[in-house]
Scaffold this active site. Sequence first.
Site, PDB file in Angstrom:
ATOM      1  N   HIS A  47      17.709  42.937  55.202  1.00  0.00           N
ATOM      2  CA  HIS A  47      16.970  43.631  55.838  1.00  0.00           C
ATOM      3  C   HIS A  47      15.362  43.273  55.329  1.00  0.00           C
ATOM      4  O   HIS A  47      15.292  43.288  54.013  1.00  0.00           O
ATOM      5  CB  HIS A  47      17.041  45.016  55.502  1.00  0.00           C
ATOM      6  CG  HIS A  47      16.064  46.038  56.390  1.00  0.00           C
ATOM      7  ND1 HIS A  47      16.179  47.338  55.776  1.00  0.00           N
ATOM      8  CD2 HIS A  47      15.293  45.933  57.324  1.00  0.00           C
ATOM      9  CE1 HIS A  47      15.189  47.799  56.629  1.00  0.00           C
ATOM     10  NE2 HIS A  47      14.482  46.985  57.460  1.00  0.00           N
ATOM     11  N   ASP A  48      14.473  42.997  55.952  1.00  0.00           N
ATOM     12  CA  ASP A  48      13.350  42.128  55.651  1.00  0.00           C
ATOM     13  C   ASP A  48      12.505  43.400  54.799  1.00  0.00           C
ATOM     14  O   ASP A  48      11.778  42.950  53.857  1.00  0.00           O
ATOM     15  CB  ASP A  48      12.298  41.980  56.894  1.00  0.00           C
ATOM     16  CG  ASP A  48      12.061  43.131  57.804  1.00  0.00           C
ATOM     17  OD1 ASP A  48      12.382  44.205  57.896  1.00  0.00           O
ATOM     18  OD2 ASP A  48      11.372  42.875  58.900  1.00  0.00           O
ATOM     19  N   THR A  49      12.521  44.560  54.882  1.00  0.00           N
ATOM     20  CA  THR A  49      12.186  45.456  54.041  1.00  0.00           C
ATOM     21  C   THR A  49      12.771  45.394  52.399  1.00  0.00           C
ATOM     22  O   THR A  49      12.117  45.562  51.387  1.00  0.00           O
ATOM     23  CB  THR A  49      11.995  47.065  54.585  1.00  0.00           C
ATOM     24  OG1 THR A  49      11.624  47.019  55.782  1.00  0.00           O
ATOM     25  CG2 THR A  49      11.410  47.865  53.568  1.00  0.00           C
ATOM     26  N   GLY A  91       1.850  42.285  56.025  1.00  0.00           N
ATOM     27  CA  GLY A  91       0.809  41.856  57.062  1.00  0.00           C
ATOM     28  C   GLY A  91      -0.608  42.711  56.956  1.00  0.00           C
ATOM     29  O   GLY A  91      -1.661  42.378  56.729  1.00  0.00           O
TER      30      GLY A  91
END
Length: 487
Positions: A241-243, A407
């Site tokens: 999971h990118d988080t 970002g």
Amino acid sequence: MSETVKSYAAVDLGASSGRVMVGRVGRDTLELAEAHRFVNRPVRVPEGLRWDVLALYGGVLDGLRAAGVRSGGQLDSVGIDSWAVDYGLLDADGALLGNPVHYRDARTEGVAEKVWASVPAAELYAATGLQYAPFNTLYQLTAARDTSQLAAAQRLLLIPDLLTYWLTGEAGTELTNASTTQLIDPRTRDWAHDIARKLDIDLGLFAPLRQPGDPAGVLRAEVLEETGLTGPVPVTTVGSHDTASAVAAVPAVDERFAYICTGTWSLAGLELEAPVLSEESRAANFTNELGLDGTVRYLRNIMGLWLLQECVRAWGNPELGDLLRAAAEVPGLRSVVDAGDAAFLAPGRMPERIAEACRVSGQPVPRTPGEITRCILDSLALAHRRAVTDAQWLAGHDVDAVHIVGGGTRNALLCQLTADACGLPVVAGPAEAAALGNVLVQARAHGLVGDRTDMRRLLARTQPLTRYEPQSSTSAWQAAEARLAGR
């Protein structure tokens, strides 16, 4: 004695773009370079909104080829992270049964009420610790129950696990991403068997659980031929999971920190040693997702820069810098919206929807792109404030600083507004947190980096960070919060 430095490819897939990054890691080295970036564009077909997963896989292969060129044809490992909850279904031969459904597809509308009729929302939270979100995998599977596709499925793989399967031929279910399905018990870090039984969800569809750092196979001969890489190239399970990968890359010096992972979503919360499963936590819509080394990512999902991304798209893609400069000239907190409101989840007409929300709540209606941009940034900072404040109270865990990664670190106005709203210093960076966390877990699995503390010290030594101090009282933010709540 020279430092040992190895090269790792991080496949990092977001909801609007994917990229393959090459990380070079040693005891005192952490360098990251982009090898290839590609668009992740969902497609609306007659049956609904779908991911173009074959285009994504093609982008991954192109990226690994480019990564090999950067590293002289040799990579020491590959790891994959992506967004959460979505999945592909495979038949008995291991072939994909159609393009995966996009989490913004309308099929889950009204499904939660059907689930809660069998398992009340309070019971579901006490068992899984996951906040309500209409697109959680549990609701997606309930929506798909009577479909011929699900009936034919023999295996379910979450998106990063599906791509790993295509690369290696080996199937697994990575734990941090599995925890977003609402089918994992955060206390046992295993499947919530009782919940699945009550909802008639077949956990046998899932491949065996894997932990970050576990081996996930090696690149198939066909993949080596297509990418030009010299084998064997192992694939390492990361926080898929990118988080989870992004939180692993928070360069905190101690445990008294909050984090905000910024991008399409803002994920704001704390890293804890145990889940918070109280009724107050459920009512506040906090989630307990799993992280590295037995940790819990206790956080709230906020709509994030999706609001601005959709406005920029509606305005014909003007320069972001021009919008931010115009927003900085607009008086602060003139109008705010609830950045966690599901009304903003679907794409389309975002400037009009934000203006209408302001009108309905009796606030000045933002009309120009600069005014709407300022409304969005103020609203996000206000949502960040609420999440950080609520998390500390609910978990009994005070913080001294807020780390912003992802970002949003490139948006200086948002970072300063968040510092002002929270009344705490904000440390912004690294921007490529998910890819860095991905790379560091690979490096740790191969003995180049130590524990989480060592990982974070290496990040703090090597990555550019910017500190923002609060520049005003939080009283105006308290008033805006009250106004938004109708008090």
